[in-house]
Design an enzyme around this catalytic site. Structure first.
Site, PDB file in Angstrom:
ATOM      1  N   ASP A 138       0.805  -1.368  -0.049  1.00 29.98           N
ATOM      2  CA  ASP A 138       0.010   0.040   0.105  1.00 29.98           C
ATOM      3  C   ASP A 138       1.062   1.384  -0.048  1.00 29.98           C
ATOM      4  O   ASP A 138       1.780   1.197   0.791  1.00 29.98           O
ATOM      5  CB  ASP A 138      -0.884   0.087   1.209  1.00 29.98           C
ATOM      6  CG  ASP A 138      -1.690   1.154   1.468  1.00 29.98           C
ATOM      7  OD1 ASP A 138      -2.760   1.333   0.551  1.00 29.98           O
ATOM      8  OD2 ASP A 138      -1.572   1.964   2.352  1.00 29.98           O
ATOM      9  N   GLU A 152       1.578  -0.518  -5.209  1.00 28.60           N
ATOM     10  CA  GLU A 152       0.601   0.638  -5.422  1.00 28.60           C
ATOM     11  C   GLU A 152       1.384   1.710  -5.581  1.00 28.60           C
ATOM     12  O   GLU A 152       1.965   2.279  -4.645  1.00 28.60           O
ATOM     13  CB  GLU A 152      -0.178   0.688  -4.230  1.00 28.60           C
ATOM     14  CG  GLU A 152      -1.398   1.833  -4.519  1.00 28.60           C
ATOM     15  CD  GLU A 152      -2.155   2.277  -3.431  1.00 28.60           C
ATOM     16  OE1 GLU A 152      -3.345   2.638  -3.732  1.00 28.60           O
ATOM     17  OE2 GLU A 152      -1.896   2.241  -2.158  1.00 28.60           O
TER      18      GLU A 152
END
Length: 702
Positions: free
Chosen positions: A342, A378
């Site tokens: 993330d 990401e």
């Protein structure tokens, strides 16, 4: 109680069958107490007198799995110097393998008094906070083997443990929302029939429900608020939270592996749940605040490139060690198959700017364990210069946000050059070729947990996030969505027909693109969040997947498209197209060719036309340049992909020099997305009428 010196390594609580070794790092502390917690609310404190390189440690014979514990750190409380030690706060072990309980929010878990952020708070947090747990590391993995699915065979399914399983009618009620549900045959059957090879789980590291959300009657449903990087989230366990969550998670992984499904974890190493200077003191902040967090020039405050209040200090050797230890633990002890990072751009911020040569990437590259699993970035954060799609090192794959945006724009009718769409369809060579990566570096997706579902993307022009309690201010406002003529729910049959066709268009485009496809859970049968594009706090039926009683047309179509991809290597090439005939294939045709709807080859003017919305793509299955696993030549059927993203029907001419006879295998204008009858043949030079916003696929046998 006997207290032996113990060892400084490994960090955490390590049970060896006769007792437990405790080791914790803190450079800021003057004194550290290990507190063993008892069910009657009392605790036994043991001072950790041994210290090696700022690691305090002791071995306690007879301390068994299930024992709850925490740390109290005696040291300076001087926020103006970045130090926030406070022995009144019971702290979680950063290396805890399991965590018990939940936080009861109140002033007790904060290091300061509400309304007086400079005044130290000496209220005891122990009755109100979570506790670390000693776990039994032994588990019978039997003959468990990782599937080790190669990227070109991979189909990723992004899912939430609770959201995926909470409403499944075939699951026993007591298992819904848990790790055990992932191992249940009905769920595994759905995944295998769909053709999924990897289950990418939204955060399962122990996370915290934010104080603000709890006060609003909401929860941190998504889980991007980690407090324990080694501990499976205890609320997803059906067996208990005194270490049982570890066994239950391992059992789920073992069952998924038996079905040939990999497990990828969505991990949040960029920040923790302790927030900014007004956040709670739960673990790292009280142990050694300046060693764990990036502080500003005024050490009272935190650098925040994540939008969550803090960012971990990626140039600290102790932070880097913790992250690498955590990654190795989940691979070696929990048998997971990869990670999706993330806000991964934050991990590259060794100093200020994003640096692809940062220490974190060096450590991953040389690690013999972590470098061998799937690593998905990401590739952005909210800091300056944080959008880094295409800029991660060669070992990494990336969520391709440019793929998502381009495909959405094409099908909703926004002006977008066909050149950009062609690049996304063929693996985004503009992003990944220069640094030696291949089409499989691109994780392609049109929807994910963050944003509209597939159903909502074709049903809403605007976000509808009022249930989140922020007056609809939260969430992305530019969604590249189109409601097909009516906002939200409607009975208009023409609108419903167009929406269904658009969903088929997105699914087909995703699964016919080069790269690695990712499907968001429930999109295969058109789940809705009623226009909420930021359901991070909706731990309820709004965000949970509502399973259909029977297989809807979209599910059958999605299965057919996944299996079409699986059956044909021309859709999952390991190398970029050459745009010319391939040597050694005895085929004079190019490996790929592009045509206008009239059947003529695309010109530069056609490519650059901003309003262009229709084209035909020829994929030559007889000109695949990469060899098979044993060096053999790969030959496949050839395909023509005809895209009509315009708002009107168009006639497409079948190119005359690329095959005499073709068979229609996909037609998204139909309810089931398949041709009206099997074996429908068309000839070179024939005209096919494609209705507005539809896609047709023709196949020519090898």
């Amino acid at each position: 109680m006997q207290v032996w010196p113990g060892e400084a390594y490994p960090l955490g609580a390590t049970y060896d069958g006769a007792g437990t070794n405790f080791a914790v790092f803190t450079e800021a502390a003057d004194r550290v107490e290990l507190c063993l917690l008892h069910d009657d609310g009392s605790e036994t404190a043991v001072e950790l007198r041994e210290s090696d390189a700022f690691v305090r440690h002791a071995y306690l014979p007879g301390v068994m799995p299930g024992q709850r514990y925490g740390y109290r750190v005696h040291g300076p409380y001087a926020p103006e110097r970045g130090l926030r030690c406070n022995s009144a706060k019971l702290l979680l072990d950063p290396y805890a393998r399991a965590i018990s309980g939940s936080i009861q929010w109140g002033e007790e878990v904060y290091g300061y008094h509400f309304g007086e952020p400079e005044r130290r708070n000496d209220l005891d947090s122990a009755p109100h906070t979570m506790t670390s747990v000693v776990v039994n590391p032994y588990f019978d993995w039997g003959d468990d083997r990782r599937p080790r699915t190669e990227y070109h065979h991979t189909v990723i399914y992004e899912a939430h443990v609770k959201g995926l399983t909470m409403r499944h009618p075939g699951l026993p009620e007591e298992l819904r929302g848990t790790y055990a549900a992932l191992a249940h045959p009905v769920l595994i059957e759905h995944l295998t029939e769909l053709g999924v090879t990897a289950l990418e789980l939204m955060p399962v590291h122990q996370f915290v429900n934010d104080h603000r959300l709890v006060d609003m009657g909401l929860n941190n449903y998504w889980g991007y608020n980690t407090i324990g990087f080694f501990a499976p989230h205890n609320a997803y366990a059906s067996w208990g939270d005194r270490g049982q969550q570890v066994l239950e998670f391992k059992s789920a992984v073992k069952a998924l592996h038996e079905a040939g499904i990999e497990v990828i974890l969505d991990v949040v190493y960029n920040h923790t749940a302790e927030g900014n200077h007004l956040g709670p003191t739960l673990s790292f902040k009280g142990l050694d605040n300046p060693s764990y967090y990036r502080l500003t020039d005024d050490p009272r405050y935190y650098m925040d490139t994540t939008g969550t209040g803090n960012s971990l200090l990626m140039r600290s050797p102790h932070v880097l060690q913790m992250i690498m230890d955590s990654l190795r633990y989940w691979v070696t002890e929990m048998h997971v198959d990869g990670f999706r990072f993330d806000l991964a751009a934050t991990l590259a911020r060794q100093f200020h700017e994003v640096d692809r040569l940062s220490s974190f990437f060096d450590l991953v590259q040389q690690d013999p364990v972590v470098s061998q699993v799937k690593l998905i970035a990401e590739p952005w954060d909210v800091g300056e210069g944080g959008y880094q799609v295409g800029n991660f090192p060669p070992l990494w794959t990336e969520w391709n946000g440019k793929y998502r945006d381009t495909v959405r724009d094409l099908w909703r009718g926004e002006p977008r050059t066909l050149a950009e769409f062609a690049s996304r369809l063929t693996g985004s060579s503009d992003l990944y070729q220069d640094d030696g990566r291949r089409p499989l570096a691109s994780i392609n997706f049109v929807t994910c947990h963050d944003g509209f579902t597939l159903h909502d993307m074709v049903s809403y022009n605007e976000k509808h996030n009022h249930a989140n309690g922020e007056d609809n201010r939260d969430g992305e406002s530019h969604n590249r969505s189109w409601n097909c003529g009516a906002e939200g729910e409607t009975d208009d049959p023409a609108v419903l027909e167009l929406r269904a066709r658009q969903m088929r268009n997105f699914i087909a485009t995703l699964l016919l693109s080069q790269g690695v496809p990712m499907i968001s859970h429930g999109d295969e049968f058109a789940r809705t969040q009623r226009g909420n594009n930021n359901a991070y706090c909706q731990d309820n039926e709004l965000a949970w997947v509502s399973w259909p009683e029977e297989d809807p047309d979209l599910l059958r179509f999605t299965r057919a498209m996944v299996w079409l991809r699986k059956d044909h290597p021309v859709f999952r090439r390991r190398r970029f197209f050459h745009g010319r005939p391939v040597e050694g294939t005895h085929d004079e045709l190019s490996d790929i060719a592009w045509f206008t709807p009239e059947g003529g080859e695309m010109t530069q003017r056609d490519w650059n036309s901003a309003r262009a919305s229709a084209l035909t793509v020829f994929l030559n299955g007889n000109a695949i340049s990469e060899p098979g696993a044993r060096g053999e030549r790969i030959a496949d059927d050839s395909f023509l992909l005809m895209f009509n993203a315009s708002p009107k029907s168009l006639d497409f001419v079948v190119p005359v020099d690329h095959g005499r006879q073709w068979e229609v295998v996909v037609d998204t204008s139909r309810t089931d997305g398949l041709p009206s009858e099997t074996g429908v043949k068309v000839q070179a030079g024939d005209r096919l009428t494609l209705v507005d916003r539809s896609l047709t696929v023709l196949r020519r046998p090898v």
